[in-house]
Design an enzyme around this catalytic site. Structure first.
Site, PDB file in Angstrom:
ATOM      1  N   LYS A  13       0.821  -1.213   0.000  1.00  8.78           N
ATOM      2  CA  LYS A  13       0.000   0.000   0.000  1.00  8.78           C
ATOM      3  C   LYS A  13       0.850   1.256   0.000  1.00  8.78           C
ATOM      4  O   LYS A  13       0.411   2.287  -0.503  1.00  8.78           O
ATOM      5  CB  LYS A  13      -1.033  -0.005   1.119  1.00  8.78           C
ATOM      6  CG  LYS A  13      -0.494   0.139   2.501  1.00  8.78           C
ATOM      7  CD  LYS A  13      -1.618   0.065   3.497  1.00  8.78           C
ATOM      8  CE  LYS A  13      -1.128  -0.377   4.851  1.00  8.78           C
ATOM      9  NZ  LYS A  13       0.096   0.220   5.368  1.00  8.78           N
ATOM     10  N   ARG A  88      -5.043   2.243  13.097  1.00  9.51           N
ATOM     11  CA  ARG A  88      -4.506   0.889  13.178  1.00  9.51           C
ATOM     12  C   ARG A  88      -5.266   0.069  14.212  1.00  9.51           C
ATOM     13  O   ARG A  88      -4.952  -1.086  14.427  1.00  9.51           O
ATOM     14  CB  ARG A  88      -3.047   1.038  13.584  1.00  9.51           C
ATOM     15  CG  ARG A  88      -2.109  -0.042  13.228  1.00  9.51           C
ATOM     16  CD  ARG A  88      -1.530   0.116  11.850  1.00  9.51           C
ATOM     17  NE  ARG A  88      -0.247  -0.546  11.766  1.00  9.51           N
ATOM     18  CZ  ARG A  88       0.749  -0.096  11.032  1.00  9.51           C
ATOM     19  NH1 ARG A  88       0.630   1.001  10.325  1.00  9.51           N
ATOM     20  NH2 ARG A  88       1.869  -0.769  10.971  1.00  9.51           N
ATOM     21  N   ARG A 127      11.227  -7.122   1.259  1.00 12.87           N
ATOM     22  CA  ARG A 127      11.207  -5.677   1.030  1.00 12.87           C
ATOM     23  C   ARG A 127      12.572  -5.037   1.323  1.00 12.87           C
ATOM     24  O   ARG A 127      13.236  -5.388   2.295  1.00 12.87           O
ATOM     25  CB  ARG A 127      10.152  -5.088   1.985  1.00 12.87           C
ATOM     26  CG  ARG A 127       9.912  -3.641   1.868  1.00 12.87           C
ATOM     27  CD  ARG A 127       8.547  -3.302   2.333  1.00 12.87           C
ATOM     28  NE  ARG A 127       8.359  -3.471   3.785  1.00 12.87           N
ATOM     29  CZ  ARG A 127       7.198  -3.237   4.381  1.00 12.87           C
ATOM     30  NH1 ARG A 127       6.148  -2.876   3.687  1.00 12.87           N
ATOM     31  NH2 ARG A 127       7.070  -3.387   5.687  1.00 12.87           N
ATOM     32  N   ARG A 162      14.494  -2.929   6.893  1.00 13.51           N
ATOM     33  CA  ARG A 162      13.989  -2.467   8.184  1.00 13.51           C
ATOM     34  C   ARG A 162      14.174  -3.595   9.175  1.00 13.51           C
ATOM     35  O   ARG A 162      13.851  -4.740   8.868  1.00 13.51           O
ATOM     36  CB  ARG A 162      12.486  -2.173   8.057  1.00 13.51           C
ATOM     37  CG  ARG A 162      12.195  -0.831   7.473  1.00 13.51           C
ATOM     38  CD  ARG A 162      10.733  -0.694   7.146  1.00 13.51           C
ATOM     39  NE  ARG A 162       9.825  -1.056   8.236  1.00 13.51           N
ATOM     40  CZ  ARG A 162       8.507  -0.938   8.163  1.00 13.51           C
ATOM     41  NH1 ARG A 162       7.946  -0.468   7.069  1.00 13.51           N
ATOM     42  NH2 ARG A 162       7.742  -1.289   9.172  1.00 13.51           N
ATOM     43  N   ARG A 174       2.605  -7.773  14.082  1.00 10.79           N
ATOM     44  CA  ARG A 174       1.961  -6.723  13.292  1.00 10.79           C
ATOM     45  C   ARG A 174       0.722  -7.281  12.581  1.00 10.79           C
ATOM     46  O   ARG A 174      -0.305  -6.615  12.491  1.00 10.79           O
ATOM     47  CB  ARG A 174       2.956  -6.145  12.272  1.00 10.79           C
ATOM     48  CG  ARG A 174       3.902  -5.135  12.898  1.00 10.79           C
ATOM     49  CD  ARG A 174       5.272  -5.164  12.283  1.00 10.79           C
ATOM     50  NE  ARG A 174       5.350  -4.530  10.986  1.00 10.79           N
ATOM     51  CZ  ARG A 174       6.361  -4.737  10.125  1.00 10.79           C
ATOM     52  NH1 ARG A 174       7.342  -5.555  10.431  1.00 10.79           N
ATOM     53  NH2 ARG A 174       6.374  -4.122   8.982  1.00 10.79           N
TER      54      ARG A 174
HETATM   55  P1  AMP Z   1       4.537   0.503   9.159  1.00 11.19           P
HETATM   56  O1  AMP Z   1       5.644   1.265   8.501  1.00 11.19           O
HETATM   57  O2  AMP Z   1       3.183   1.010   8.767  1.00 11.19           O
HETATM   58  O3  AMP Z   1       4.687  -0.980   9.032  1.00 11.19           O
HETATM   59  O4  AMP Z   1       4.651   0.835  10.729  1.00 11.19           O
HETATM   60  C1  AMP Z   1       5.800   0.456  11.455  1.00 11.19           C
HETATM   61  C2  AMP Z   1       5.507   0.494  12.935  1.00 11.19           C
HETATM   62  O5  AMP Z   1       5.162   1.831  13.347  1.00 11.19           O
HETATM   63  C3  AMP Z   1       4.323  -0.343  13.389  1.00 11.19           C
HETATM   64  O6  AMP Z   1       4.652  -1.721  13.540  1.00 11.19           O
HETATM   65  C4  AMP Z   1       3.995   0.318  14.734  1.00 11.19           C
HETATM   66  O7  AMP Z   1       4.946  -0.034  15.729  1.00 11.19           O
HETATM   67  C5  AMP Z   1       4.202   1.784  14.401  1.00 11.19           C
HETATM   68  N1  AMP Z   1       2.953   2.372  13.906  1.00 11.19           N
HETATM   69  C6  AMP Z   1       2.648   2.726  12.625  1.00 11.19           C
HETATM   70  N2  AMP Z   1       1.404   3.211  12.537  1.00 11.19           N
HETATM   71  C7  AMP Z   1       0.894   3.173  13.797  1.00 11.19           C
HETATM   72  C8  AMP Z   1      -0.364   3.536  14.363  1.00 11.19           C
HETATM   73  N3  AMP Z   1      -1.366   4.028  13.621  1.00 11.19           N
HETATM   74  N4  AMP Z   1      -0.527   3.348  15.696  1.00 11.19           N
HETATM   75  C9  AMP Z   1       0.461   2.873  16.467  1.00 11.19           C
HETATM   76  N5  AMP Z   1       1.664   2.491  15.995  1.00 11.19           N
HETATM   77  C10 AMP Z   1       1.879   2.641  14.670  1.00 11.19           C
END
Ligand code: AMP
Length: 226
Positions: A13, A88, A127, A162, A174
């Site tokens: 996404k 989330r 990734r 990452r 996640r």
């Molecule tokens: P992502 O890059 O979207 O995979 O996000 C990486 C990490 O950031 C997630 O595993 C969470 O630890 C944190 N994170 C991202 N978005 C949120 C959110 N809306 N609420 C809380 N933690 C978030």
């Protein structure tokens, strides 16, 4: 145009979001990117968020919700935005809905990218992130965006991974949060679907088949956005 973009981690996404950003000329706000920039910059927010992110847990709502609501009120958001990675969980969905109503902002579209959990997991592990631009898509398991050797397939920049993408426990954590229909992200998706069905189809719900190859997903997305 105000858009929410849902999809499991690894669904691509982020890549599709940057395409919508160009189409509508609106900011693509990615919560995970904001946190990672703060970690790299050594800010207080970054220090608070790091442990949660490394474990694949959500950063607490009392940090995340005000951060995003403030971001949505910045000048560049006046003409619209695409929000990716927020909400989330159900609480974030409810708080966002309430805040938008208070600000008299109408949410136009909710996109849900649908992807099998195991495929999403494989994609996460493949990734790679371009050091020059996080939006340059690179994945060692996807032919269309396979890196050139160990360099970015868009700009030739160096690639990194990452840390939370290489840790299976963190990935599972996640995804547990994403696919949870009680209080997790899917509960948030269903919250907006309910809202839409009670409000004459506003916001418009757009389903996307994330299992197809990248170009087909983009074509379906552009077609459905109209
Ligand atoms: P992502 O890059 O979207 O995979 O996000 C990486 C990490 O950031 C997630 O595993 C969470 O630890 C944190 N994170 C991202 N978005 C949120 C959110 N809306 N609420 C809380 N933690 C978030």
């Amino acid at each position: 145009m105000k858009i929410l973009f849902f999809g499991p981690n690894g669904s691509g996404k982020g890549t599709q979001g940057s395409i919508i950003k160009d189409k509508y000329g609106i900011p693509h706000i990615e919560t995970g990117v904001i946190f990672r920039e703060n970690i790299t910059g050594g800010t207080d927010l970054g220090k608070k968020a790091k442990g949660y992110i490394d474990r694949g847990e959500l950063v607490p709502d009392n940090i995340t919700i005000p951060m995003i609501l403030a971001r949505l009120q910045e000048d560049d958001c006046k003409g619209g935005w695409i929000l990716d990675g927020f909400p989330r969980n159900l609480t974030q969905a409810q708080e966002l809905d309430k805040a938008l109503k208070d600000l008299d902002i109408t949410l136009d579209i909710v996109i849900e990218m649908i992807l099998d959990r195991q495929i999403a997991k494989d994609r996460i592990m493949g990734r790679r992130l371009c050091v020059n631009d996080n939006n340059h898509p690179n994945n060692i398991f996807i032919d269309a965006i396979k890196p050139n050797g160990d360099k970015c397939q868009v700009c030739g920049g160096d690639l990194k991974t990452r840390s939370d993408d290489q840790d299976e426990d963190a990935i599972d954590q996640r995804h547990n949060i994403y696919y949870d229909t009680e209080t997790g992200t899917m509960a948030g998706v269903n919250y907006f679907k309910d809202l839409s069905s009670k409000n004459d189809g506003i916001p418009r719900i757009v389903d996307l088949n994330g299992q197809q190859d990248l170009k087909k997903v983009t074509a379906e997305l552009i077609n459905k956005l109209g």
